[in-house]
Design a protein around this motif. Structure first.
Motif, PDB file in Angstrom:
ATOM      1  N   ASN A   1       0.621  13.335  -1.960  1.00  0.00           N
ATOM      2  CA  ASN A   1       1.556  13.947  -1.014  1.00  0.00           C
ATOM      3  C   ASN A   1       0.997  13.889   0.408  1.00  0.00           C
ATOM      4  OD1 ASN A   1       4.004  15.714  -0.477  1.00  0.00           O
ATOM      5  ND2 ASN A   1       2.370  17.008   0.303  1.00  0.00           N
ATOM      6  N   PHE A   2      -0.300  14.184   0.535  1.00  0.00           N
ATOM      7  CA  PHE A   2      -0.963  14.126   1.840  1.00  0.00           C
ATOM      8  C   PHE A   2      -0.945  12.703   2.399  1.00  0.00           C
ATOM      9  CE2 PHE A   2      -4.921  13.176   4.181  1.00  0.00           C
ATOM     10  CZ  PHE A   2      -4.788  14.046   5.249  1.00  0.00           C
TER      11      PHE A   2
ATOM     12  N   LYS B   1       1.053  11.093   5.617  1.00  0.00           N
ATOM     13  CA  LYS B   1       0.276  10.456   6.685  1.00  0.00           C
ATOM     14  C   LYS B   1       0.797   9.059   7.024  1.00  0.00           C
ATOM     15  CE  LYS B   1      -4.511   9.158   7.798  1.00  0.00           C
ATOM     16  NZ  LYS B   1      -5.895   9.088   7.269  1.00  0.00           N
ATOM     17  N   HIS B   2       1.250   8.320   6.020  1.00  0.00           N
ATOM     18  CA  HIS B   2       1.597   6.908   6.218  1.00  0.00           C
ATOM     19  C   HIS B   2       3.093   6.632   6.307  1.00  0.00           C
ATOM     20  CE1 HIS B   2      -2.501   5.305   5.825  1.00  0.00           C
ATOM     21  NE2 HIS B   2      -2.690   6.208   4.888  1.00  0.00           N
ATOM     22  N   THR B   3       3.938   7.657   6.230  1.00  0.00           N
ATOM     23  CA  THR B   3       5.381   7.452   6.381  1.00  0.00           C
ATOM     24  C   THR B   3       5.929   8.415   7.429  1.00  0.00           C
ATOM     25  OG1 THR B   3       5.932   9.032   4.615  1.00  0.00           O
ATOM     26  CG2 THR B   3       5.648   6.732   3.966  1.00  0.00           C
ATOM     27  N   SER B   4       7.199   8.235   7.765  1.00  0.00           N
ATOM     28  CA  SER B   4       7.833   9.117   8.751  1.00  0.00           C
ATOM     29  C   SER B   4       8.355  10.385   8.065  1.00  0.00           C
ATOM     30  CB  SER B   4       9.005   8.386   9.420  1.00  0.00           C
ATOM     31  OG  SER B   4      10.026   8.132   8.464  1.00  0.00           O
TER      32      SER B   4
ATOM     33  N   PHE C   1       0.825  -1.206   0.000  1.00  0.00           N
ATOM     34  CA  PHE C   1       0.000   0.000   0.000  1.00  0.00           C
ATOM     35  C   PHE C   1       0.864   1.262   0.000  1.00  0.00           C
ATOM     36  CE2 PHE C   1      -2.224   3.295   2.577  1.00  0.00           C
ATOM     37  CZ  PHE C   1      -3.238   3.596   1.659  1.00  0.00           C
ATOM     38  N   ILE C   2       1.874   1.293   0.874  1.00  0.00           N
ATOM     39  CA  ILE C   2       2.765   2.458   0.964  1.00  0.00           C
ATOM     40  C   ILE C   2       3.580   2.612  -0.317  1.00  0.00           C
ATOM     41  CG2 ILE C   2       4.767   3.438   2.169  1.00  0.00           C
ATOM     42  CD1 ILE C   2       3.617   2.163   4.755  1.00  0.00           C
ATOM     43  N   ALA C   3       4.052   1.484  -0.860  1.00  0.00           N
ATOM     44  CA  ALA C   3       4.815   1.525  -2.116  1.00  0.00           C
ATOM     45  C   ALA C   3       3.950   2.072  -3.256  1.00  0.00           C
ATOM     46  CB  ALA C   3       5.320   0.126  -2.472  1.00  0.00           C
ATOM     47  N   SER C   4       2.667   1.675  -3.268  1.00  0.00           N
ATOM     48  CA  SER C   4       1.729   2.163  -4.293  1.00  0.00           C
ATOM     49  C   SER C   4       1.520   3.673  -4.160  1.00  0.00           C
ATOM     50  CB  SER C   4       0.377   1.448  -4.179  1.00  0.00           C
ATOM     51  OG  SER C   4       0.530   0.061  -4.332  1.00  0.00           O
ATOM     52  N   LEU C   5       1.422   4.150  -2.909  1.00  0.00           N
ATOM     53  CA  LEU C   5       1.262   5.587  -2.669  1.00  0.00           C
ATOM     54  C   LEU C   5       2.478   6.364  -3.161  1.00  0.00           C
ATOM     55  CD1 LEU C   5      -0.284   5.826   0.935  1.00  0.00           C
ATOM     56  CD2 LEU C   5      -1.424   6.258  -1.249  1.00  0.00           C
ATOM     57  N   ILE C   6       3.669   5.810  -2.906  1.00  0.00           N
ATOM     58  CA  ILE C   6       4.904   6.475  -3.327  1.00  0.00           C
ATOM     59  C   ILE C   6       4.987   6.537  -4.854  1.00  0.00           C
ATOM     60  CG2 ILE C   6       7.434   6.305  -3.347  1.00  0.00           C
ATOM     61  CD1 ILE C   6       7.159   5.062  -0.490  1.00  0.00           C
ATOM     62  N   VAL C   7       4.613   5.427  -5.518  1.00  0.00           N
ATOM     63  CA  VAL C   7       4.598   5.396  -6.990  1.00  0.00           C
ATOM     64  C   VAL C   7       3.618   6.436  -7.526  1.00  0.00           C
ATOM     65  CG1 VAL C   7       3.974   4.018  -9.022  1.00  0.00           C
ATOM     66  CG2 VAL C   7       5.342   2.998  -7.192  1.00  0.00           C
ATOM     67  N   LEU C   8       2.424   6.518  -6.893  1.00  0.00           N
ATOM     68  CA  LEU C   8       1.418   7.503  -7.304  1.00  0.00           C
ATOM     69  C   LEU C   8       1.930   8.919  -7.090  1.00  0.00           C
ATOM     70  CD1 LEU C   8      -1.510   8.184  -8.212  1.00  0.00           C
ATOM     71  CD2 LEU C   8      -2.183   8.060  -5.800  1.00  0.00           C
ATOM     72  N   TRP C   9       2.589   9.151  -5.961  1.00  0.00           N
ATOM     73  CA  TRP C   9       3.148  10.466  -5.626  1.00  0.00           C
ATOM     74  C   TRP C   9       4.201  10.890  -6.643  1.00  0.00           C
ATOM     75  CZ3 TRP C   9       7.489  11.625  -1.718  1.00  0.00           C
ATOM     76  CH2 TRP C   9       7.544  12.987  -1.452  1.00  0.00           C
ATOM     77  N   TYR C  10       5.140   9.975  -6.936  1.00  0.00           N
ATOM     78  CA  TYR C  10       6.194  10.261  -7.904  1.00  0.00           C
ATOM     79  C   TYR C  10       5.614  10.504  -9.291  1.00  0.00           C
ATOM     80  CZ  TYR C  10      10.574   9.514  -5.327  1.00  0.00           C
ATOM     81  OH  TYR C  10      11.653   9.659  -4.502  1.00  0.00           O
ATOM     82  N   SER C  11       4.747   9.596  -9.746  1.00  0.00           N
ATOM     83  CA  SER C  11       4.208   9.696 -11.108  1.00  0.00           C
ATOM     84  C   SER C  11       3.348  10.948 -11.269  1.00  0.00           C
ATOM     85  CB  SER C  11       3.395   8.442 -11.458  1.00  0.00           C
ATOM     86  OG  SER C  11       2.342   8.239 -10.543  1.00  0.00           O
ATOM     87  N   SER C  12       2.584  11.314 -10.229  1.00  0.00           N
ATOM     88  CA  SER C  12       1.736  12.509 -10.302  1.00  0.00           C
ATOM     89  C   SER C  12       2.568  13.779 -10.329  1.00  0.00           C
ATOM     90  CB  SER C  12       0.774  12.553  -9.108  1.00  0.00           C
ATOM     91  OG  SER C  12      -0.097  11.455  -9.112  1.00  0.00           O
TER      92      SER C  12
END
Length: 320
Positions: free
Chosen positions: A252-253, A257-260, A15-26
């Protein structure tokens, strides 16, 4: 029990990896599409483009918060709070317009190098506006941040003075907005998370941008229709670009929220470097050893600045 924990840990990791991919790609996607539209497609209307971004942010924020309830709705409680949000919206709007204008004249790689100086302007405005002082080691880390951009500017083959001024202005406005936000919305009753703040700022920004678009970019609709006939995917690119502008804020939000804080800092620094590499490969803009060296010095300065701030905060916390 252990198997369930492992499965849950794996799910959280995915889930966190997917968020990071979405963040980077966006983030990288909206940056590259902005450059593509403003320079390669000849759609030289940065104010209208910003208005499209803000419109998408307003609509998608409403759907995400009010309809889908991805983030709890925080209501504006007073006229004073609304006035403060309006002020932040105008500064935020100015930073986005400035960034888009700069992309008409500067390559993405140099745009990112200048944008990396945000910590310098944040520290500067924090001192000028609220007289907040940092430790000397933190200020020392800002020397390579600025020095690197000076070196990169001297070695930039596509340097454009107006584009550089707009990029510096956009970076300064972004830093000023973060400082201003900390001051204006400091009380517990007025604090808003970034997604709710975007929900209220976006419509205000759209209203503010309409007269500027009409006055400064009066031919935008005619040119857009003409380009739409010339390039089949022009409409689709603008829609995707506008949706990505919102997705960048949402991801980004969620990543925050889900990382340090440390993870976010490392990911943020890496994101800029990834954007630079992709943009050079895609647009094939000329780069020099001096330019790459300057950007590297700036990034290392930003990393050192973030680490110095983190350690200084830990020292203050442990001493209390």
């Amino acid at each position: 029990m252990i198997t369930k924990m492992m499965m849950q840990f794996k799910k959280d990791g995915i889930f966190i990896a997917s968020l990071i991919v979405l963040w980077y790609s966006s983030n990288i996607g909206v940056l590259l599409l902005n450059k593509l539209l403003l320079s390669n497609y000849g759609f030289g209307f940065p104010i209208f483009l910003t208005m499209c971004h803000m419109t998408a942010c307003a609509l998608l924020s409403y759907i995400s918060i009010v309809v889908l309830k991805i983030v709890p709705l925080q209501k504006v409680k007073s006229r004073s709070q609304f006035a403060k949000i309006s002020s932040l919206s105008l500064v935020f709007c100015g930073s986005v317009v400035g960034g888009n204008v700069s992309l008409r004249y500067l390559p993405v790689s140099f745009n990112q190098a200048v944008g990396a100086t945000t910590p310098f302007f944040t520290a500067l405005f924090a001192y000028l506006v609220s007289f907040k002082r940092e430790a000397w080691i933190i200020y020392a880390c800002l020397v390579p941040v600025v020095g690197g951009v000076v070196i990169a500017s001297g070695g930039e083959p596509s340097f454009h003075l107006y584009g550089f001024i707009m990029c510096i202005g956009a970076t300064a406005a972004r830093a000023f907005k973060s400082v201003l936000q900390g001051i204006l919305l400091s009380s517990e009753g007025e604090k808003l998370n970034s997604m709710n703040l975007l929900l209220y700022m976006s419509p205000i920004a759209v209203i503010a941008l309409i007269p500027f678009t009409i006055i400064m970019e009066p031919t935008v609709l005619d040119v857009f229709m003409s380009l739409g006939l010339q390039y089949k995917f022009m409409w689709l690119l603008l829609l995707i670009n506008s949706a990505m502008a919102y997705s960048a804020n949402l991801s980004n939000f969620l990543v925050t929220k889900h990382t340090s804080a440390l993870t976010l800092q490392v990911l943020g620094n890496a994101k800029g470097a990834v954007a630079v590499v992709i943009s050079i490969l895609l647009f094939r803009n000329p780069v020099t050893f001096m330019g790459i060296g300057g950007y590297t010095i700036t990034v290392l300065g930003v990393v050192a600045y973030g680490e110095a701030k983190r350690r200084y905060k830990l020292t203050l916390t442990s001493s209390v």
